[in-house]
Design a protein around this motif. Structure first.
Motif, PDB file in Angstrom:
ATOM      1  N   GLY A   1       0.778  -1.230   0.000  1.00  0.00           N
ATOM      2  CA  GLY A   1       0.000   0.000   0.000  1.00  0.00           C
ATOM      3  C   GLY A   1       0.804   1.272   0.000  1.00  0.00           C
ATOM      4  N   LEU A   2       2.132   1.191   0.087  1.00  0.00           N
ATOM      5  CA  LEU A   2       2.937   2.400   0.223  1.00  0.00           C
ATOM      6  C   LEU A   2       3.212   3.126  -1.099  1.00  0.00           C
ATOM      7  CD1 LEU A   2       4.398   4.239   2.212  1.00  0.00           C
ATOM      8  CD2 LEU A   2       6.435   2.796   1.969  1.00  0.00           C
ATOM      9  N   PRO A   3       3.481   2.427  -2.202  1.00  0.00           N
ATOM     10  CA  PRO A   3       3.903   3.139  -3.425  1.00  0.00           C
ATOM     11  C   PRO A   3       2.976   4.269  -3.855  1.00  0.00           C
ATOM     12  CG  PRO A   3       4.233   0.791  -3.688  1.00  0.00           C
ATOM     13  CD  PRO A   3       3.493   0.971  -2.397  1.00  0.00           C
ATOM     14  N   VAL A   4       1.672   4.067  -3.785  1.00  0.00           N
ATOM     15  CA  VAL A   4       0.729   5.088  -4.259  1.00  0.00           C
ATOM     16  C   VAL A   4       0.659   6.274  -3.307  1.00  0.00           C
ATOM     17  CG1 VAL A   4      -0.655   3.430  -5.539  1.00  0.00           C
ATOM     18  CG2 VAL A   4      -1.225   3.916  -3.154  1.00  0.00           C
ATOM     19  N   ARG A   5       1.246   6.156  -2.122  1.00  0.00           N
ATOM     20  CA  ARG A   5       1.185   7.218  -1.119  1.00  0.00           C
ATOM     21  C   ARG A   5       2.446   8.073  -1.091  1.00  0.00           C
ATOM     22  NH1 ARG A   5       1.155   4.294   3.873  1.00  0.00           N
ATOM     23  NH2 ARG A   5       0.904   6.355   4.820  1.00  0.00           N
ATOM     24  N   VAL A   6       3.439   7.735  -1.928  1.00  0.00           N
ATOM     25  CA  VAL A   6       4.744   8.398  -1.874  1.00  0.00           C
ATOM     26  C   VAL A   6       4.916   9.358  -3.044  1.00  0.00           C
ATOM     27  CG1 VAL A   6       7.236   8.020  -1.953  1.00  0.00           C
ATOM     28  CG2 VAL A   6       5.795   6.481  -0.643  1.00  0.00           C
ATOM     29  N   ASP A   7       5.514  10.514  -2.739  1.00  0.00           N
ATOM     30  CA  ASP A   7       5.903  11.463  -3.782  1.00  0.00           C
ATOM     31  C   ASP A   7       7.382  11.246  -4.077  1.00  0.00           C
ATOM     32  OD1 ASP A   7       6.491  13.541  -5.452  1.00  0.00           O
ATOM     33  OD2 ASP A   7       6.011  15.140  -4.030  1.00  0.00           O
ATOM     34  N   GLN A   8       7.673  10.503  -5.136  1.00  0.00           N
ATOM     35  CA  GLN A   8       9.052  10.168  -5.453  1.00  0.00           C
ATOM     36  C   GLN A   8       9.821  11.334  -6.081  1.00  0.00           C
ATOM     37  OE1 GLN A   8      10.059   6.233  -6.982  1.00  0.00           O
ATOM     38  NE2 GLN A   8       7.970   5.544  -6.604  1.00  0.00           N
ATOM     39  N   HIS A   9       9.158  12.475  -6.205  1.00  0.00           N
ATOM     40  CA  HIS A   9       9.840  13.674  -6.675  1.00  0.00           C
ATOM     41  C   HIS A   9      10.325  14.538  -5.511  1.00  0.00           C
ATOM     42  CE1 HIS A   9       8.732  12.847 -10.805  1.00  0.00           C
ATOM     43  NE2 HIS A   9       7.481  12.692 -10.424  1.00  0.00           N
ATOM     44  N   SER A  10       9.954  14.160  -4.290  1.00  0.00           N
ATOM     45  CA  SER A  10      10.381  14.891  -3.085  1.00  0.00           C
ATOM     46  C   SER A  10      11.291  13.982  -2.275  1.00  0.00           C
ATOM     47  CB  SER A  10       9.168  15.323  -2.257  1.00  0.00           C
ATOM     48  OG  SER A  10       8.381  16.249  -2.963  1.00  0.00           O
ATOM     49  N   VAL A  11      12.570  13.945  -2.657  1.00  0.00           N
ATOM     50  CA  VAL A  11      13.532  13.021  -2.065  1.00  0.00           C
ATOM     51  C   VAL A  11      14.698  13.804  -1.463  1.00  0.00           C
ATOM     52  CG1 VAL A  11      15.118  11.115  -2.509  1.00  0.00           C
ATOM     53  CG2 VAL A  11      12.912  11.188  -3.684  1.00  0.00           C
ATOM     54  N   ALA A  12      15.076  13.424  -0.249  1.00  0.00           N
ATOM     55  CA  ALA A  12      16.197  14.051   0.446  1.00  0.00           C
ATOM     56  C   ALA A  12      17.146  12.982   0.964  1.00  0.00           C
ATOM     57  CB  ALA A  12      15.698  14.907   1.601  1.00  0.00           C
ATOM     58  N   VAL A  13      18.399  13.376   1.209  1.00  0.00           N
ATOM     59  CA  VAL A  13      19.349  12.496   1.883  1.00  0.00           C
ATOM     60  C   VAL A  13      19.772  13.153   3.184  1.00  0.00           C
ATOM     61  CG1 VAL A  13      20.221  11.323  -0.168  1.00  0.00           C
ATOM     62  CG2 VAL A  13      21.289  13.462   0.566  1.00  0.00           C
ATOM     63  N   VAL A  14      19.941  12.334   4.213  1.00  0.00           N
ATOM     64  CA  VAL A  14      20.361  12.812   5.533  1.00  0.00           C
ATOM     65  C   VAL A  14      21.403  11.832   6.050  1.00  0.00           C
ATOM     66  CG1 VAL A  14      19.643  13.451   7.863  1.00  0.00           C
ATOM     67  CG2 VAL A  14      18.055  13.756   5.953  1.00  0.00           C
TER      68      VAL A  14
END
Length: 303
Positions: A117-130
């Motif tokens: 159920g997670l893929p449709v809930r994620v914005d893969q254009h808003s990615v950060a590294v920490v």
């Protein structure tokens, strides 16, 4: 567990294996995410030396509660792999760490597909590294920082186009003040921040005295001062290298146990990323007000 960590229900799934080449040991990750919500941004987090995907729960769980999907790898230097300074593989681990983050970003869709159920809930254009400590240098490479060789020549770029922002916690400073031990065992600890163009927050403790450098706590602010804008710096006057215990509660590496300080670091990183990714300005505005009200213990600089 403090109430601010459980105000929003979160879920974790592990281990998930990420395809890699020439690593010998499989790359495994853990995914932690809010149990509900849509258009969720992503943090790929790089742990400090010797840790694993099972560490840093005080940070990761707060970030998930703030609405982020967090992906944590177990890098090759993890204690569970038993690769010490005398192992011939150690000299190249800094490159493997960077390759780990690239593999995660390149396979992000496949990783998310393994969490129901997670893929449709994620914005893969808003990615950060920490990252924290060694992890901060690893994450910095994906923001554009390079590594200087012995002659001072910058190495190749490891910047990743998917990364829109980052946060570097207790990041390695420049290499001109390394101790003899660091020069011998950690020659890659010579970052060149002049090419780190991606927006980033640098978090540094005012009492963080590294055993790897002859300089004082200001060493950990180089990533801010020597990189091009836009950057922000959060200074925590009483913070030491573990900044209250980022890796976990009551772990042996913690020198300044303080759950409130951990919550501050977690909240600052999520507030910055929400602001910089264009998702929510209110948390960062609240942090800057807090810094203005507590100027002797907390500072925010911007360029």
């Amino acid at each position: 567990m403090p109430a601010d960590q459980i105000a929003r229900q979160i879920v974790s799934v592990k281990p998930l294996t990420v395809p890699t080449t020439d690593r010998r040991v499989p790359l495994q990750v853990k995914v932690t995410a809010p149990a509900n919500g849509d258009r969720l941004p992503v943090i790929v987090f790089s742990h400090g030396n010797a840790w694993s995907m099972d560490g840093y729960a005080p940070l990761v769980e707060r970030w998930a509660a703030a609405g982020f999907v967090v992906v944590q790898p177990t890098h090759l230097d993890s204690r569970r792999h038993r690769i010490g300074f005398d192992d011939p593989r150690f000299a190249g681990i800094w490159r493997v760490r960077i390759a780990d983050l690239h593999a995660i970003l390149d396979c992000l869709g496949d990783i998310l597909d393994q969490v129901s159920g997670l893929p449709v809930r994620v914005d893969q254009h808003s990615v950060a590294v920490v990252g924290h400590s060694w992890g901060a240098q690893t994450a910095g490479a994906l923001l554009g920082a390079r590594v200087l060789d012995a002659a001072g020549t910058p190495g190749e770029s490891f910047a990743h186009p998917a990364v829109k922002a980052g946060a570097l916690i207790a990041a390695t400073g420049t290499g001109d003040s390394l101790t003899p031990f660091a020069v011998e065992h950690l020659p890659f600890m010579r970052p060149d921040y002049t090419s780190m163009t991606t927006p980033a927050l640098v978090i540094a403790g005012g009492k963080d005295q590294s055993a790897m450098s002859t300089r004082g706590p200001d060493w950990f602010t180089d990533a801010f001062h020597l990189s091009p804008a836009p950057k922000r710096l959060l200074g925590i006057a009483d913070g030491e290298h573990t900044l209250g215990g980022l890796a976990g509660e009551a772990v042996k590496e913690t020198t300044d146990e303080d759950p409130a300080r951990v919550a501050l670091v977690a909240g600052a990183a999520s507030a910055y990323l929400l602001d910089t990714l264009g998702l929510d300005t209110a948390p960062w505005n609240a942090l800057t007000k807090q810094a203005a009200d507590c100027a002797t213990t907390l500072t925010v600089d911007t360029k």
